[in-house]
Design a protein around this motif. Structure first.
Motif, PDB file in Angstrom:
ATOM      1  N   THR A  12       0.839  -1.199   0.000  1.00  0.00           N
ATOM      2  CA  THR A  12       0.000   0.000   0.000  1.00  0.00           C
ATOM      3  C   THR A  12       0.876   1.251   0.000  1.00  0.00           C
ATOM      4  O   THR A  12       1.795   1.355   0.803  1.00  0.00           O
ATOM      5  CB  THR A  12      -0.922   0.018   1.244  1.00  0.00           C
ATOM      6  N   PRO A  13       0.607   2.222  -0.897  1.00  0.00           N
ATOM      7  CA  PRO A  13       1.392   3.463  -0.919  1.00  0.00           C
ATOM      8  C   PRO A  13       0.898   4.451   0.138  1.00  0.00           C
ATOM      9  O   PRO A  13      -0.187   4.300   0.689  1.00  0.00           O
ATOM     10  CB  PRO A  13       1.127   4.004  -2.326  1.00  0.00           C
ATOM     11  N   GLY A  14       1.704   5.466   0.392  1.00  0.00           N
ATOM     12  CA  GLY A  14       1.297   6.564   1.263  1.00  0.00           C
ATOM     13  C   GLY A  14       1.091   6.206   2.719  1.00  0.00           C
ATOM     14  O   GLY A  14       0.012   6.431   3.260  1.00  0.00           O
ATOM     15  N   PRO A  15       2.108   5.664   3.396  1.00  0.00           N
ATOM     16  CA  PRO A  15       1.932   5.316   4.805  1.00  0.00           C
ATOM     17  C   PRO A  15       1.736   6.551   5.670  1.00  0.00           C
ATOM     18  O   PRO A  15       2.044   7.666   5.245  1.00  0.00           O
ATOM     19  CB  PRO A  15       3.245   4.622   5.150  1.00  0.00           C
ATOM     20  N   ARG A  16       1.230   6.347   6.860  1.00  0.00           N
ATOM     21  CA  ARG A  16       1.107   7.438   7.823  1.00  0.00           C
ATOM     22  C   ARG A  16       2.433   7.575   8.569  1.00  0.00           C
ATOM     23  O   ARG A  16       3.056   6.593   8.930  1.00  0.00           O
ATOM     24  CB  ARG A  16      -0.032   7.161   8.803  1.00  0.00           C
ATOM     25  N   ARG A  17       2.855   8.817   8.788  1.00  0.00           N
ATOM     26  CA  ARG A  17       4.080   9.092   9.546  1.00  0.00           C
ATOM     27  C   ARG A  17       3.761   8.936  11.027  1.00  0.00           C
ATOM     28  O   ARG A  17       2.762   9.455  11.515  1.00  0.00           O
ATOM     29  CB  ARG A  17       4.549  10.518   9.261  1.00  0.00           C
ATOM     30  N   ILE A  18       4.593   8.217  11.758  1.00  0.00           N
ATOM     31  CA  ILE A  18       4.379   8.020  13.195  1.00  0.00           C
ATOM     32  C   ILE A  18       5.032   9.177  13.943  1.00  0.00           C
ATOM     33  O   ILE A  18       6.201   9.488  13.726  1.00  0.00           O
ATOM     34  CB  ILE A  18       4.950   6.672  13.668  1.00  0.00           C
ATOM     35  N   VAL A  19       4.251   9.831  14.800  1.00  0.00           N
ATOM     36  CA  VAL A  19       4.719  10.975  15.577  1.00  0.00           C
ATOM     37  C   VAL A  19       4.821  10.562  17.041  1.00  0.00           C
ATOM     38  O   VAL A  19       3.909   9.932  17.577  1.00  0.00           O
ATOM     39  CB  VAL A  19       3.735  12.165  15.442  1.00  0.00           C
ATOM     40  N   VAL A  23       1.723  15.512  21.501  1.00  0.00           N
ATOM     41  CA  VAL A  23       1.162  15.818  20.184  1.00  0.00           C
ATOM     42  C   VAL A  23       0.132  16.938  20.299  1.00  0.00           C
ATOM     43  O   VAL A  23      -0.729  16.908  21.168  1.00  0.00           O
ATOM     44  CB  VAL A  23       0.509  14.549  19.585  1.00  0.00           C
ATOM     45  N   LEU A  24       0.227  17.919  19.414  1.00  0.00           N
ATOM     46  CA  LEU A  24      -0.719  19.033  19.389  1.00  0.00           C
ATOM     47  C   LEU A  24      -2.047  18.595  18.774  1.00  0.00           C
ATOM     48  O   LEU A  24      -2.097  17.667  17.978  1.00  0.00           O
ATOM     49  CB  LEU A  24      -0.138  20.188  18.573  1.00  0.00           C
ATOM     50  N   ALA A  25      -3.110  19.287  19.134  1.00  0.00           N
ATOM     51  CA  ALA A  25      -4.460  18.932  18.686  1.00  0.00           C
ATOM     52  C   ALA A  25      -4.577  18.883  17.162  1.00  0.00           C
ATOM     53  O   ALA A  25      -5.222  17.986  16.617  1.00  0.00           O
ATOM     54  CB  ALA A  25      -5.472  19.912  19.262  1.00  0.00           C
ATOM     55  N   GLU A  26      -3.942  19.823  16.464  1.00  0.00           N
ATOM     56  CA  GLU A  26      -4.061  19.837  15.000  1.00  0.00           C
ATOM     57  C   GLU A  26      -3.390  18.616  14.363  1.00  0.00           C
ATOM     58  O   GLU A  26      -3.783  18.185  13.288  1.00  0.00           O
ATOM     59  CB  GLU A  26      -3.520  21.128  14.382  1.00  0.00           C
ATOM     60  N   VAL A  27      -2.412  18.035  15.030  1.00  0.00           N
ATOM     61  CA  VAL A  27      -1.769  16.824  14.517  1.00  0.00           C
ATOM     62  C   VAL A  27      -2.717  15.634  14.640  1.00  0.00           C
ATOM     63  O   VAL A  27      -2.745  14.759  13.780  1.00  0.00           O
ATOM     64  CB  VAL A  27      -0.445  16.553  15.272  1.00  0.00           C
ATOM     65  N   LEU A  28      -3.520  15.611  15.690  1.00  0.00           N
ATOM     66  CA  LEU A  28      -4.470  14.511  15.892  1.00  0.00           C
ATOM     67  C   LEU A  28      -5.479  14.410  14.760  1.00  0.00           C
ATOM     68  O   LEU A  28      -5.978  13.326  14.463  1.00  0.00           O
ATOM     69  CB  LEU A  28      -5.204  14.677  17.224  1.00  0.00           C
ATOM     70  N   ASP A  29      -5.799  15.534  14.126  1.00  0.00           N
ATOM     71  CA  ASP A  29      -6.773  15.565  13.037  1.00  0.00           C
ATOM     72  C   ASP A  29      -6.165  15.266  11.663  1.00  0.00           C
ATOM     73  O   ASP A  29      -6.882  15.173  10.678  1.00  0.00           O
ATOM     74  CB  ASP A  29      -7.458  16.934  12.983  1.00  0.00           C
ATOM     75  N   ILE A  35      -0.164   8.234  15.885  1.00  0.00           N
ATOM     76  CA  ILE A  35       0.442   8.540  17.174  1.00  0.00           C
ATOM     77  C   ILE A  35       1.265   7.336  17.631  1.00  0.00           C
ATOM     78  O   ILE A  35       0.781   6.210  17.653  1.00  0.00           O
ATOM     79  CB  ILE A  35      -0.641   8.875  18.221  1.00  0.00           C
ATOM     80  N   GLY A  36       2.524   7.597  18.029  1.00  0.00           N
ATOM     81  CA  GLY A  36       3.429   6.513  18.380  1.00  0.00           C
ATOM     82  C   GLY A  36       3.742   6.373  19.857  1.00  0.00           C
ATOM     83  O   GLY A  36       4.392   5.431  20.253  1.00  0.00           O
ATOM     84  N   ALA A  44      12.552   2.692  17.065  1.00  0.00           N
ATOM     85  CA  ALA A  44      11.140   3.048  16.872  1.00  0.00           C
ATOM     86  C   ALA A  44      10.817   3.166  15.381  1.00  0.00           C
ATOM     87  O   ALA A  44      11.599   3.727  14.618  1.00  0.00           O
ATOM     88  CB  ALA A  44      10.827   4.370  17.566  1.00  0.00           C
ATOM     89  N   PRO A  45       9.672   2.648  14.941  1.00  0.00           N
ATOM     90  CA  PRO A  45       9.312   2.739  13.524  1.00  0.00           C
ATOM     91  C   PRO A  45       8.930   4.162  13.116  1.00  0.00           C
ATOM     92  O   PRO A  45       8.479   4.953  13.935  1.00  0.00           O
ATOM     93  CB  PRO A  45       8.120   1.798  13.404  1.00  0.00           C
ATOM     94  N   ARG A  46       9.124   4.480  11.853  1.00  0.00           N
ATOM     95  CA  ARG A  46       8.816   5.805  11.319  1.00  0.00           C
ATOM     96  C   ARG A  46       7.474   5.853  10.585  1.00  0.00           C
ATOM     97  O   ARG A  46       6.832   6.882  10.503  1.00  0.00           O
ATOM     98  CB  ARG A  46       9.929   6.221  10.365  1.00  0.00           C
ATOM     99  N   TRP A  47       7.068   4.726   9.994  1.00  0.00           N
ATOM    100  CA  TRP A  47       5.867   4.673   9.155  1.00  0.00           C
ATOM    101  C   TRP A  47       4.912   3.599   9.632  1.00  0.00           C
ATOM    102  O   TRP A  47       5.333   2.566  10.130  1.00  0.00           O
ATOM    103  CB  TRP A  47       6.244   4.369   7.704  1.00  0.00           C
ATOM    104  N   ARG A  48       3.596   3.827   9.438  1.00  0.00           N
ATOM    105  CA  ARG A  48       2.567   2.814   9.693  1.00  0.00           C
ATOM    106  C   ARG A  48       1.727   2.702   8.434  1.00  0.00           C
ATOM    107  O   ARG A  48       1.246   3.703   7.888  1.00  0.00           O
ATOM    108  CB  ARG A  48       1.683   3.201  10.870  1.00  0.00           C
ATOM    109  N   CYS A  49       1.521   1.478   7.981  1.00  0.00           N
ATOM    110  CA  CYS A  49       0.735   1.232   6.776  1.00  0.00           C
ATOM    111  C   CYS A  49      -0.668   1.813   6.936  1.00  0.00           C
ATOM    112  O   CYS A  49      -1.301   1.682   7.976  1.00  0.00           O
ATOM    113  CB  CYS A  49       0.664  -0.268   6.509  1.00  0.00           C
ATOM    114  N   ARG A  50      -1.139   2.448   5.880  1.00  0.00           N
ATOM    115  CA  ARG A  50      -2.473   3.059   5.864  1.00  0.00           C
ATOM    116  C   ARG A  50      -3.584   2.014   5.737  1.00  0.00           C
ATOM    117  O   ARG A  50      -4.732   2.265   6.085  1.00  0.00           O
ATOM    118  CB  ARG A  50      -2.523   4.024   4.681  1.00  0.00           C
ATOM    119  N   ASN A  51      -3.250   0.835   5.248  1.00  0.00           N
ATOM    120  CA  ASN A  51      -4.225  -0.241   5.060  1.00  0.00           C
ATOM    121  C   ASN A  51      -4.644  -0.767   6.438  1.00  0.00           C
ATOM    122  O   ASN A  51      -3.823  -1.312   7.179  1.00  0.00           O
ATOM    123  CB  ASN A  51      -3.578  -1.349   4.222  1.00  0.00           C
TER     124      ASN A  51
END
Length: 64
Positions: A12-19, A23-29, A35-36, A44-51
């Motif tokens: 799957t392309p376009g993984p989510r970046r793990i932060v 975390v600020l409220a705008e990042v949650l949206d 959220i890591g 610690a991993p950097r990416w999480r699959c979007r699937n």
């Protein structure tokens, strides 16, 4: 901006970046962010699959 690599498990392309940390409220949206937790370990991993059936975590937070 780092290149977002395809998931090595399902492709799957376009993984989510793990932060990590406080975390600020705008990042949650942001759908491109996962959220890591509070502590960043050296492996610690950097990416999480979007699937939602995969959600594999990969890459390393310290990688550029």
């Amino acid at each position: 901006m780092p290149t977002r690599p395809r998931c090595p498990v399902c492709g799957t392309p376009g993984p989510r970046r793990i932060v990590y940390g406080l975390v600020l409220a705008e990042v949650l949206d942001d759908p491109g962010v996962a959220i890591g937790g509070c502590v960043v370990a050296s492996n610690a991993p950097r990416w999480r699959c979007r699937n939602s059936t995969c959600e594999h975590e990969y890459g390393r937070a310290g990688d550029r």
